[in-house]
Design a protein around this motif. Structure first.
Motif, PDB file in Angstrom:
ATOM      1  N   LYS A  62       0.824  -1.212   0.000  1.00 19.19           N
ATOM      2  CA  LYS A  62       0.000   0.000   0.000  1.00 19.19           C
ATOM      3  C   LYS A  62       0.858   1.264   0.000  1.00 19.19           C
ATOM      4  O   LYS A  62       2.085   1.178   0.116  1.00 19.19           O
ATOM      5  CB  LYS A  62      -0.968  -0.027   1.169  1.00 19.19           C
ATOM      6  CG  LYS A  62      -0.328  -0.189   2.522  1.00 19.19           C
ATOM      7  CD  LYS A  62      -1.422  -0.262   3.577  1.00 19.19           C
ATOM      8  CE  LYS A  62      -0.825  -0.170   4.961  1.00 19.19           C
ATOM      9  NZ  LYS A  62      -1.809  -0.206   6.012  1.00 19.19           N
ATOM     10  N   PRO A  87       8.381  -7.085  10.893  1.00 20.69           N
ATOM     11  CA  PRO A  87       7.356  -8.023  11.366  1.00 20.69           C
ATOM     12  C   PRO A  87       6.033  -7.710  10.656  1.00 20.69           C
ATOM     13  O   PRO A  87       5.654  -6.542  10.535  1.00 20.69           O
ATOM     14  CB  PRO A  87       7.264  -7.716  12.866  1.00 20.69           C
ATOM     15  CG  PRO A  87       8.588  -7.087  13.200  1.00 20.69           C
ATOM     16  CD  PRO A  87       9.017  -6.337  11.978  1.00 20.69           C
ATOM     17  N   ILE A 134      -4.697 -12.875   9.730  1.00 22.79           N
ATOM     18  CA  ILE A 134      -3.473 -12.416  10.380  1.00 22.79           C
ATOM     19  C   ILE A 134      -3.432 -10.908  10.245  1.00 22.79           C
ATOM     20  O   ILE A 134      -3.368 -10.387   9.123  1.00 22.79           O
ATOM     21  CB  ILE A 134      -2.237 -13.027   9.695  1.00 22.79           C
ATOM     22  CG1 ILE A 134      -2.347 -14.551   9.697  1.00 22.79           C
ATOM     23  CG2 ILE A 134      -0.957 -12.578  10.367  1.00 22.79           C
ATOM     24  CD1 ILE A 134      -1.545 -15.194   8.594  1.00 22.79           C
ATOM     25  N   ALA A 181      -1.309  -7.752  10.760  1.00 26.28           N
ATOM     26  CA  ALA A 181       0.069  -7.364  11.029  1.00 26.28           C
ATOM     27  C   ALA A 181       0.486  -6.256  10.076  1.00 26.28           C
ATOM     28  O   ALA A 181       0.022  -6.217   8.934  1.00 26.28           O
ATOM     29  CB  ALA A 181       0.996  -8.563  10.829  1.00 26.28           C
ATOM     30  N   ASN A 182       1.363  -5.392  10.570  1.00 31.32           N
ATOM     31  CA  ASN A 182       1.930  -4.339   9.727  1.00 31.32           C
ATOM     32  C   ASN A 182       0.838  -3.520   9.031  1.00 31.32           C
ATOM     33  O   ASN A 182       0.962  -3.176   7.855  1.00 31.32           O
ATOM     34  CB  ASN A 182       2.881  -4.973   8.699  1.00 31.32           C
ATOM     35  CG  ASN A 182       3.826  -3.952   8.063  1.00 31.32           C
ATOM     36  OD1 ASN A 182       4.105  -2.904   8.643  1.00 31.32           O
ATOM     37  ND2 ASN A 182       4.289  -4.252   6.861  1.00 31.32           N
ATOM     38  N   GLY A 183      -0.243  -3.260   9.757  1.00 35.00           N
ATOM     39  CA  GLY A 183      -1.307  -2.396   9.237  1.00 35.00           C
ATOM     40  C   GLY A 183      -2.120  -2.986   8.108  1.00 35.00           C
ATOM     41  O   GLY A 183      -2.712  -2.249   7.314  1.00 35.00           O
ATOM     42  N   ARG A 184      -2.144  -4.304   7.997  1.00 37.43           N
ATOM     43  CA  ARG A 184      -2.996  -4.931   6.976  1.00 37.43           C
ATOM     44  C   ARG A 184      -3.451  -6.298   7.459  1.00 37.43           C
ATOM     45  O   ARG A 184      -2.988  -6.782   8.487  1.00 37.43           O
ATOM     46  CB  ARG A 184      -2.283  -5.009   5.623  1.00 37.43           C
ATOM     47  CG  ARG A 184      -1.009  -5.806   5.600  1.00 37.43           C
ATOM     48  CD  ARG A 184      -0.056  -5.280   4.551  1.00 37.43           C
ATOM     49  NE  ARG A 184       0.711  -4.184   5.101  1.00 37.43           N
ATOM     50  CZ  ARG A 184       1.477  -3.353   4.390  1.00 37.43           C
ATOM     51  NH1 ARG A 184       1.586  -3.500   3.118  1.00 37.43           N
ATOM     52  NH2 ARG A 184       2.141  -2.381   4.980  1.00 37.43           N
TER      53      ARG A 184
END
Ligand SMILES: C[S@@+](CC[C@H](N)C(=O)[O-])C[C@H]1O[C@@H](n2cnc3c(N)ncnc32)[C@H](O)[C@@H]1O
Lengths: 246, 170
Positions: free
Chosen positions: A58, A157, B43, B45-48
């Motif tokens: 994104k 991560p 899941i 994670a990492n804004g998604r």
């Protein structure tokens, strides 16, 4: 690491493989895009499109494309990450990277960084990328496990690894046609269009030597990824492995 | 592949700022259906959000339920009510499940359709399903032309996920 490894169907000294692979891509660089379109009948564009769509990349993301060659993935990622993001197109081979640079300029794509590197030694800090991709590159890498753990190290991560690679089809009929095509037609087309039969023979052989879907999935998990799933494309001729770092 | 549309829709909403992921940060949640060979792992994670079908990992929250209850849940049935009626078993934090369920409610996607190929002819069904996914993606994308091209690519290369492939081998 073992002292010998495979280069297509040949056993070669491990230390020599990188040099032999370099020879192949030095030789095919200038005709690479044309041959890709001809040999895959354009399907590589669809496989890459699916990879990009699956990436979840994104705006603002930092993306590294390894073994990026002429830059198809990097171009698409550039659009996705927007001005605030960063895309690095990398390859071990200067001739391929040069073709990539020309291709991007011709397509009016700017703002991609170029780095010449070996997938086994990534010169980046830990936890620094949102996505790392490698398309049709992993089978050429000498120590795949080392490359996979490097990719794991530099991902944040929650970061996502995408491996697009030729794989193994389950369909007997498809396998027969595909074998005939790769060992008879592909090298001949290589000779006719690029005047280089040997490189396209290597291409066909290296595909058969590459780990199958399940084996590669296990190796991605062994490299430290928390999750790995693969998607078979075109009946398993190609597979997209998606690893997620936790 | 069958989760592709779901994953895309969720991440589209996240990117356009319509979903709040904070309560789910770094959580992994599994829905295991008792009567179909289906697992849905979310899941965050990492804004998604990643949606995958197959994992041997221990998740933060595990939910076991029948397909019927699963679909009812996503059609708006009350989670607490279903829990009271012992219609599902949750190992882990119920609040996290509620957040995910709320999130899935905001995605206008027919989950029943997403998963139904397990009960029918896979290839014939797939083409129909991809066509529907494409329509959905085109309607909910900020770049409809791109979404259409993605859909057409999928129709030509017919992606299938690992678990399905594994089952086919045996
Ligand atoms: C078949 S091309 C793929 C190019 C591009 N990714 C694509 O999909 O069109 C494989 C590329 O892998 C690169 N390569 C081979 N070994 C490598 C290594 N150890 N590290 C990085 N790149 C490597 C080659 O130079 C070549 O450009």
């Amino acid at each position: 690491m073992n002292n010998t490894t495979h280069f297509g169907f040949k056993d070669v000294a491990t230390k020599d493989k990188q040099h032999l692979v370099k020879g192949v891509f030095d030789s095919v660089a200038s005709k690479y895009d044309l041959m890709n379109d001809v040999l895959s009948l354009g399907a590589h564009r669809l496989w890459k499109r699916y990879t990009i769509a699956s990436s979840n990349v994104k705006t603002g993301d930092k993306v590294l494309d390894i073994a990026g060659g002429t830059g198809d993935l990097a171009i698409a990622f550039r659009q996705k990450v927007g001005k605030s993001g960063q895309v690095i197109l990398s390859d071990i081979n200067a001739a391929m990277l040069n073709e990539g640079r020309k291709n991007l300029i011709n397509k009016g794509v700017f703002g991609v960084d170029f780095v010449q590197l070996n997938a086994q030694y990534l010169p980046f800090a830990d936890n620094s990328f949102d996505c790392v991709s490698i398309a049709f590159g992993l089978r050429n890498v000498t120590d795949k496990d080392q490359a996979l753990s490097e990719m794991h190290r530099i991902l944040k991560p929650g970061g996502c690894l995408l491996i697009l690679e030729f794989s193994t089809t389950d369909s007997k009929l498809l396998k027969k046609c595909y074998d005939f095509y790769s060992f008879n037609i592909m090298p001949t087309l290589g000779e006719l269009i690029a005047d280089d039969k040997a490189s396209y023979q290597y291409l066909a052989e290296s595909i058969r030597k590459h780990p199958d879907q399940e084996t590669l999935k296990d190796r991605v998990l062994e490299a430290g990824f928390g999750f790995c799933e693969y998607h078979n494309l075109s009946g398993g001729i190609v597979a997209l492995h998606k690893g997620i770092k936790v | 592949m069958q989760y592709f549309a779901l994953e895309q829709a969720l991440n589209y909403l996240i990117q356009t700022g319509n979903l709040d992921l904070k309560p789910l940060d770094n959580k992994t949640i599994r829905f295991a259906l008792q009567d179909l060979p289906i697992e849905l792992n979310f899941i965050s994670a990492n804004g998604r959000i990643f949606v995958i079908s197959d994992t041997e990992r221990q998740n933060d929250v595990d939910i076991r339920l029948s397909a019927g209850v699963f679909f009812a849940l996503f059609k708006g049935e009350d989670l607490t009510e279903l829990l009271k009626q012992d219609k599902l078993i949750i190992h882990g934090d119920v609040k996290t499940v509620q957040c995910l369920v709320d999130l899935l409610h905001s995605v206008d996607i027919d989950l029943e359709e997403v998963l139904s190929h397990y009960t029918g002819d896979i290839i014939a069904h797939k083409a129909g399903k991809i066509a529907k996914d494409v329509k959905h993606l085109v309607q909910h994308s900020n770049n409809p032309l791109d979404a259409l091209k993605d859909g057409l690519s999928q129709l030509l290369i017919m992606p299938t996920v690992s678990k399905l492939y594994k089952n086919n081998r045996h």
